[in-house]
Enzyme design. Structure first.
Site, PDB file in Angstrom:
ATOM      1  N   HIS A  37      17.223  79.229 -60.070  1.00 31.02           N
ATOM      2  CA  HIS A  37      17.061  77.770 -60.187  1.00 31.02           C
ATOM      3  C   HIS A  37      17.377  77.094 -58.851  1.00 31.02           C
ATOM      4  CE1 HIS A  37      18.335  78.867 -64.451  1.00 31.02           C
ATOM      5  NE2 HIS A  37      17.196  78.250 -64.673  1.00 31.02           N
ATOM      6  N   GLN A  61      10.787  74.890 -77.968  1.00 31.57           N
ATOM      7  CA  GLN A  61      10.226  76.150 -77.476  1.00 31.57           C
ATOM      8  C   GLN A  61      10.907  77.382 -78.051  1.00 31.57           C
ATOM      9  OE1 GLN A  61      11.045  74.994 -73.295  1.00 31.57           O
ATOM     10  NE2 GLN A  61      11.558  77.144 -72.971  1.00 31.57           N
ATOM     11  N   GLY A 147       9.294  78.602 -61.289  1.00 33.93           N
ATOM     12  CA  GLY A 147       9.488  79.962 -60.795  1.00 33.93           C
ATOM     13  C   GLY A 147       8.386  80.896 -61.268  1.00 33.93           C
ATOM     14  N   LYS A 149       8.950  83.733 -61.978  1.00 33.56           N
ATOM     15  CA  LYS A 149       9.611  84.551 -63.005  1.00 33.56           C
ATOM     16  C   LYS A 149       8.917  84.369 -64.361  1.00 33.56           C
ATOM     17  CE  LYS A 149      13.157  86.245 -65.507  1.00 33.56           C
ATOM     18  NZ  LYS A 149      12.837  85.732 -66.818  1.00 33.56           N
ATOM     19  N   GLN A 153       4.082  80.909 -68.092  1.00 33.30           N
ATOM     20  CA  GLN A 153       4.465  79.493 -68.224  1.00 33.30           C
ATOM     21  C   GLN A 153       3.879  78.678 -67.070  1.00 33.30           C
ATOM     22  OE1 GLN A 153       8.516  77.924 -69.328  1.00 33.30           O
ATOM     23  NE2 GLN A 153       8.720  77.820 -67.112  1.00 33.30           N
ATOM     24  N   VAL A 176      13.598  85.311 -57.865  1.00 29.07           N
ATOM     25  CA  VAL A 176      14.857  85.718 -57.238  1.00 29.07           C
ATOM     26  C   VAL A 176      15.457  86.834 -58.097  1.00 29.07           C
ATOM     27  CG1 VAL A 176      17.163  84.978 -56.542  1.00 29.07           C
ATOM     28  CG2 VAL A 176      15.213  83.428 -56.255  1.00 29.07           C
ATOM     29  N   SER A 185      18.210  85.635 -64.742  1.00 27.92           N
ATOM     30  CA  SER A 185      17.851  84.892 -65.949  1.00 27.92           C
ATOM     31  C   SER A 185      19.129  84.446 -66.626  1.00 27.92           C
ATOM     32  CB  SER A 185      17.056  85.792 -66.904  1.00 27.92           C
ATOM     33  OG  SER A 185      16.992  85.204 -68.189  1.00 27.92           O
ATOM     34  N   SER A 186      19.098  83.248 -67.180  1.00 29.37           N
ATOM     35  CA  SER A 186      20.274  82.772 -67.927  1.00 29.37           C
ATOM     36  C   SER A 186      20.601  83.748 -69.052  1.00 29.37           C
ATOM     37  CB  SER A 186      19.992  81.380 -68.507  1.00 29.37           C
ATOM     38  OG  SER A 186      19.532  80.521 -67.490  1.00 29.37           O
ATOM     39  N   ARG A 187      19.585  84.420 -69.572  1.00 22.21           N
ATOM     40  CA  ARG A 187      19.800  85.322 -70.715  1.00 22.21           C
ATOM     41  C   ARG A 187      20.493  86.626 -70.314  1.00 22.21           C
ATOM     42  NH1 ARG A 187      14.669  82.889 -72.607  1.00 22.21           N
ATOM     43  NH2 ARG A 187      15.108  81.975 -74.647  1.00 22.21           N
TER      44      ARG A 187
HETATM   45  P1  AMP Z   1      14.722  78.041 -67.345  1.00 19.96           P
HETATM   46  O1  AMP Z   1      16.002  77.321 -67.121  1.00 19.96           O
HETATM   47  O2  AMP Z   1      14.873  79.467 -67.732  1.00 19.96           O
HETATM   48  O3  AMP Z   1      13.768  77.272 -68.240  1.00 19.96           O
HETATM   49  O4  AMP Z   1      14.006  78.094 -65.927  1.00 19.96           O
HETATM   50  C1  AMP Z   1      13.770  76.919 -65.194  1.00 19.96           C
HETATM   51  C2  AMP Z   1      12.900  77.264 -64.025  1.00 19.96           C
HETATM   52  O5  AMP Z   1      13.569  78.211 -63.198  1.00 19.96           O
HETATM   53  C3  AMP Z   1      11.551  77.867 -64.422  1.00 19.96           C
HETATM   54  O6  AMP Z   1      10.532  77.344 -63.581  1.00 19.96           O
HETATM   55  C4  AMP Z   1      11.788  79.338 -64.171  1.00 19.96           C
HETATM   56  O7  AMP Z   1      10.601  80.052 -63.885  1.00 19.96           O
HETATM   57  C5  AMP Z   1      12.689  79.291 -62.944  1.00 19.96           C
HETATM   58  N1  AMP Z   1      13.427  80.545 -62.812  1.00 19.96           N
HETATM   59  C6  AMP Z   1      14.172  81.157 -63.759  1.00 19.96           C
HETATM   60  N2  AMP Z   1      14.634  82.339 -63.300  1.00 19.96           N
HETATM   61  C7  AMP Z   1      14.150  82.481 -62.044  1.00 19.96           C
HETATM   62  C8  AMP Z   1      14.240  83.494 -61.045  1.00 19.96           C
HETATM   63  N3  AMP Z   1      14.936  84.608 -61.246  1.00 19.96           N
HETATM   64  N4  AMP Z   1      13.609  83.304 -59.867  1.00 19.96           N
HETATM   65  C9  AMP Z   1      12.872  82.185 -59.659  1.00 19.96           C
HETATM   66  N5  AMP Z   1      12.745  81.188 -60.559  1.00 19.96           N
HETATM   67  C10 AMP Z   1      13.358  81.329 -61.728  1.00 19.96           C
END
Ligand code: AMP
Length: 284
Positions: A37, A61, A147, A149, A153, A176, A185-187
């Protein structure tokens, strides 16, 4: 850095900044921010006069039975991360602020929403598109950072933005990863120590698939078999899907050619991880 909780205030702050000539960068997130992020926030800060980060765990979602209730939250840590990365505004709406009780509009994107994640999580992208369309409407003309990632999406958001002529330039940023290859990933926080060490299999399987494509394999089924084979070497991993598809449409159209995207979804216990990797077929 300022924290804003209402649509009306965010709109008026951004409108007045834009009327003074400022460019706006927007980074939508679900919070629990990590270096992935932060890379999006930094990309926005470097290219725009003003950066707004939204933090909203979007209930639309998540399907019933998915991990909405256990999605990790750390608002204080997120605000510190936004400030350190140079964000100017954090938009922190409540669910009621985003979705009044009488809300009855859903944005559905056909085509690129349908395969892969769309098959595994049939209501997911309508939830994403509805939230992102609403956030784009609130934020107004901007560059929005996503991202790679979440490759599918990104494709869904691009399609929606073009189809609805939204005044937003969608910017994609690289994935990243941890030093061992696991995509941040937050997960990941839900993985046990053993699952965490096996979770590198996602990236390893994608690299194995890419090596085949780059050596001249053009049969998507063979590449998918290789990804599946590598994932199966992790005892705790259950494959949801492995795909080798055209990078833009995400739907197979015969022999692999041009830009190819390899995508995987893998479950470790209750935790479902996704990852992807780009490569180029030897056939143009
Ligand atoms: P999220 O909080 O998971 O909905 O992600 C928010 C944004 O951060 C989205 O555009 C994701 O694709 C991006 N994002 C999440 N993980 C990564 C990562 N490891 N590298 C780059 N972008 C990321």
């Amino acid at each position: 850095m300022k924290v804003i909780e209402t649509v009306a205030i965010l709109r008026s702050v951004l409108d007045s900044q834009r009327s003074g000539g400022a460019s706006v960068g927007f980074v939508p997130t679900m919070g629990y921010l990590h270096a992935g992020h932060v890379s999006l926030i930094e990309a926005s800060v470097s290219a725009n006069d003003l950066t707004v980060v939204s933090i909203f765990v979007n209930p639309l979602q998540f399907a019933v039975g998915e991990d909405l209730g256990s999605y990790p939250v750390d608002i204080a840590g997120d605000q510190r991360a936004c400030e350190a990365a140079g964000a100017d505004l954090v938009f922190l709406p409540s669910v009621e602020e985003m979705y009044p009780p009488d809300r009855s509009t859903t944005v559905t994107v056909g085509g690129v929403s349908e395969p892969l994640e769309g098959e595994s999580r049939p209501t997911h992208f309508a939830g994403v598109a509805t939230a992102v369309a609403k956030l784009f409407s609130i934020v107004g003309p901007c560059r929005a950072y996503f991202g790679a990632k979440d490759w599918q999406q990104l494709a869904v958001v691009r399609r929606m933005t073009a189809d609805l002529s939204l005044p937003v330039e969608v910017v994609d940023c690289p994935i990243v990863r941890e030093p061992d290859g696991l995509a941040l990933s937050s997960r990941n926080t839900h993985l046990s120590a053993e699952e965490r060490s096996q979770a590198t299999v996602l990236h390893r399987s994608l690299l194995a698939g890419a090596a085949l494509v780059e050596a001249g394999e053009t049969n998507p089924a063979k590449v998918e078999e290789e990804i599946t084979r590598v994932v199966a070497t992790a005892a705790l991993a259950t494959l949801d899907y492995a795909a080798a598809v055209p990078a833009d449409t995400l739907v197979a159209d015969g022999a692999l050619h041009g830009e190819v995207r390899l995508l995987v979804a893998v479950r470790f216990g209750r935790c479902r991880l996704i990852d992807n990797h780009g490569c180029r077929s030897l056939i143009p």
